[in-house]
Design a protein around this motif. Structure first.
Motif, short mmCIF file in Angstrom:
data_model
loop_
_atom_site.label_atom_id
_atom_site.label_comp_id
_atom_site.label_asym_id
_atom_site.label_seq_id
_atom_site.Cartn_x
_atom_site.Cartn_y
_atom_site.Cartn_z
N MET A 1 0.84 -1.19 0.00
CA MET A 1 0.00 0.00 0.00
C MET A 1 0.87 1.23 0.00
SD MET A 1 -2.90 1.19 2.71
CE MET A 1 -3.50 2.88 2.66
N THR A 3 1.19 5.32 0.62
CA THR A 3 0.53 6.35 1.42
C THR A 3 1.32 7.65 1.41
OG1 THR A 3 1.55 6.19 3.62
CG2 THR A 3 -0.03 4.46 3.01
N VAL A 29 0.35 -6.88 5.03
CA VAL A 29 0.30 -5.56 4.41
C VAL A 29 1.61 -4.83 4.68
CG1 VAL A 29 -0.84 -3.31 4.42
CG2 VAL A 29 -2.19 -5.41 4.64
N ALA A 31 3.02 -1.01 4.29
CA ALA A 31 2.72 0.38 3.98
C ALA A 31 4.00 1.09 3.55
CB ALA A 31 2.10 1.08 5.18
N THR A 44 1.20 6.73 -8.62
CA THR A 44 0.21 5.67 -8.85
C THR A 44 -0.17 5.58 -10.33
OG1 THR A 44 -0.67 5.88 -6.60
CG2 THR A 44 -2.10 4.84 -8.25
N ASP A 55 -1.13 -2.62 -4.54
CA ASP A 55 -2.48 -3.18 -4.33
C ASP A 55 -3.47 -2.07 -3.97
OD1 ASP A 55 -2.58 -6.47 -3.83
OD2 ASP A 55 -0.59 -5.56 -3.69
N ILE A 56 -3.06 -1.20 -3.06
CA ILE A 56 -3.93 -0.13 -2.57
C ILE A 56 -3.14 1.18 -2.60
CG2 ILE A 56 -5.28 0.72 -0.61
CD1 ILE A 56 -5.48 -2.19 0.37
N SER A 57 -3.81 2.25 -3.02
CA SER A 57 -3.16 3.56 -3.05
C SER A 57 -4.05 4.58 -2.35
CB SER A 57 -2.88 3.99 -4.49
OG SER A 57 -1.97 5.07 -4.52
N GLN A 58 -3.42 5.44 -1.58
CA GLN A 58 -4.14 6.50 -0.88
C GLN A 58 -4.16 7.74 -1.78
OE1 GLN A 58 -1.91 8.44 2.11
NE2 GLN A 58 -3.67 9.25 3.23
N LEU A 283 -9.10 5.31 -0.03
CA LEU A 283 -8.23 4.18 -0.40
C LEU A 283 -8.79 3.49 -1.64
CD1 LEU A 283 -7.58 2.75 3.19
CD2 LEU A 283 -6.39 4.60 1.96
N VAL A 285 -8.33 0.44 -4.53
CA VAL A 285 -7.74 -0.86 -4.86
C VAL A 285 -7.41 -0.84 -6.35
CG1 VAL A 285 -8.12 -3.35 -4.97
CG2 VAL A 285 -9.01 -2.03 -3.04
N ASP A 297 -6.88 -7.62 0.19
CA ASP A 297 -7.20 -6.19 0.11
C ASP A 297 -8.54 -5.92 0.77
OD1 ASP A 297 -4.89 -5.88 -1.40
OD2 ASP A 297 -5.95 -6.00 -3.31
#
Length: 411
Positions: A1, A3, A29, A31, A44, A55-58, A283, A285, A297
């Protein structure tokens, strides 16, 4: 992820990540701090194009439309949760947070997380010394209070968020008072033909008011690159329009008693106060991850939206709980009784059910639009342009930016 959490925010988020990792053994996970909000967004986008997205972006609020309109770049969170039969609905989140990130079909493509909203901080000692018993509830009252404060030796009455004065005094000013900010329901129902509606009497009048205060030294703002927090915490300005997320920072630095109040409204406006909307980030995905990651996720996002996670996050950062369950848990624990300042932002976000013009701002290239608005505000505060001329120019430039976005993403 990926952040943008650093410092104490990074520490608090890492705590939640560690809790999730310790709660099960199937997923882990990691970060990764990537820098500023803008840096996370650009990284991103570049990573997705290179088939190397996290996988995940803020993604911060102003980048919402850019990601949302990038077809195929993300997996809608509501679909992800449904696939794995994890309880999830737009109604699980507070109105001002859910409405900002929901689609025109009232579904959440991303999950609200670190959410804040602007509030009015005020120096209790300075207001009381000037004979002002309560903070102003309207902008006309604030202008009158500024004169009273100046007569009692407190020259500066007000400052606003350094980097995001356009957020507090144009975007949030519009939603809180019930004014449209742009057509197509602030961008929720269209991309092509987008037009700003900032060249309106209420916004022009508001910036003119700030200009009058600035001409007397009663309002201070020194540009987007200069923090205004010290102007309040060192006692220079008696009141301060700033994000609720700055509460912990202000508590640590201010050496005087202060309070937090709701934003002033336009006197006589029957729609006000309506509701504020969130700043901060949600957040997302991202597409392209290994198939076996997606349940992980979903499980991680479900963990973050739990009442326990939201209560921890809010009580340790100054952000608001984005779920009613989180707020209820904090209330039952007595947190808001002992920390009433933290409750003001929650009240603003949930003051009224969001309308078509108050659920959020969904504009492509919003960061670029904000730059134009910041230049206009600077011109007004410096006396170089009238509010009417500055706002008219900003709207024209902003509409050109929106047209550029539509030509790229409008299909």
């Amino acid at each position: 992820m990926w952040t943008a959490f650093s410092g104490s925010l990074g520490t608090a988020f890492d705590h939640l990540v560690s809790q999730f990792n310790a709660s099960q053994s199937q997923y882990r996970v990691t970060a990764v701090y990537k820098g500023s909000y803008s840096q996370v967004l650009s990284d991103t986008i570049a990573a997705f194009k290179a088939h190397a997205a996290p996988d995940i972006s803020q993604i911060f609020d102003a980048g919402t439309a850019t990601i949302m309109d990038s077809a195929g770049s993300y997996v809608p969170v509501y679909k992800l949760m449904s696939e794995y039969k994890i309880p999830f609905s737009t109604g699980s989140f507070i109105g001002g947070a859910a409405s900002y990130y929901e689609t025109s079909g009232d579904q959440l493509d991303s999950m609200p997380f670190n959410s804040s909203t602007p509030v009015l901080y005020y120096n209790k000692a300075e207001l009381q010394a000037a004979g002002i018993s309560t903070p102003p509830t309207t902008w006309s009252e604030l202008e009158s209070d500024a004169s009273v404060l100046a007569a009692h030796g407190q020259k500066c009455a007000l400052s606003s968020s350094g980097a995001y004065v356009m957020w507090t005094d144009m975007e949030e000013f519009s939603t809180w008072n019930g004014y449209p900010y742009a057509n197509h329901q602030n961008g929720y129902t269209g991309i092509k033909g987008m037009q700003l509606k900032i060249n309106s009497a209420p916004i022009v009048d508001h910036l003119a008011l700030l200009g009058r205060l600035a001409s007397k030294g009663e309002y201070i703002w020194n540009g987007v690159s200069t923090s205004t927090v010290p102007l309040f915490t060192n006692g220079t300005c008696a009141m301060y329009e700033q994000s609720s997320a700055s509460l912990n920072t202000i508590e640590a630095a201010a050496k005087f008693p202060f309070g937090v109040a709701e934003l002033p409204v336009v006197a006589g406006d029957k729609a006000a106060p309506q509701n504020t909307v969130v700043g901060g980030a949600s957040l997302w995905v991202m597409s392209g991850a290994p198939a076996v990651h997606y349940r992980g996720d979903a499980e991680f996002l479900h963990f973050l939206m739990s009442a326990q996670s939201q209560a921890y996050w809010a009580s340790n950062t100054g952000y608001v709980p984005v779920t009613p369950a989180g707020s209820s848990l904090l209330s039952s624990q007595g947190f808001y009784s002992s920390h009433p300042n933290d409750l003001v932002a929650v009240k603003e976000l949930t003051n009224k059910a969001p309308t078509a013009d108050s659920r959020g701002i969904r504009l492509g290239y919003l960061p670029e639009v904000r730059q134009v608005e910041a230049s206009a505000i600077a011109a007004v505060l410096s006396g170089k342009q009238s509010a009417a001329a500055a706002v008219s120019s900003a709207e024209t430039q902003g509409n050109t930016i929106l047209a550029q976005f539509a030509s790229q993403y409008g299909g």
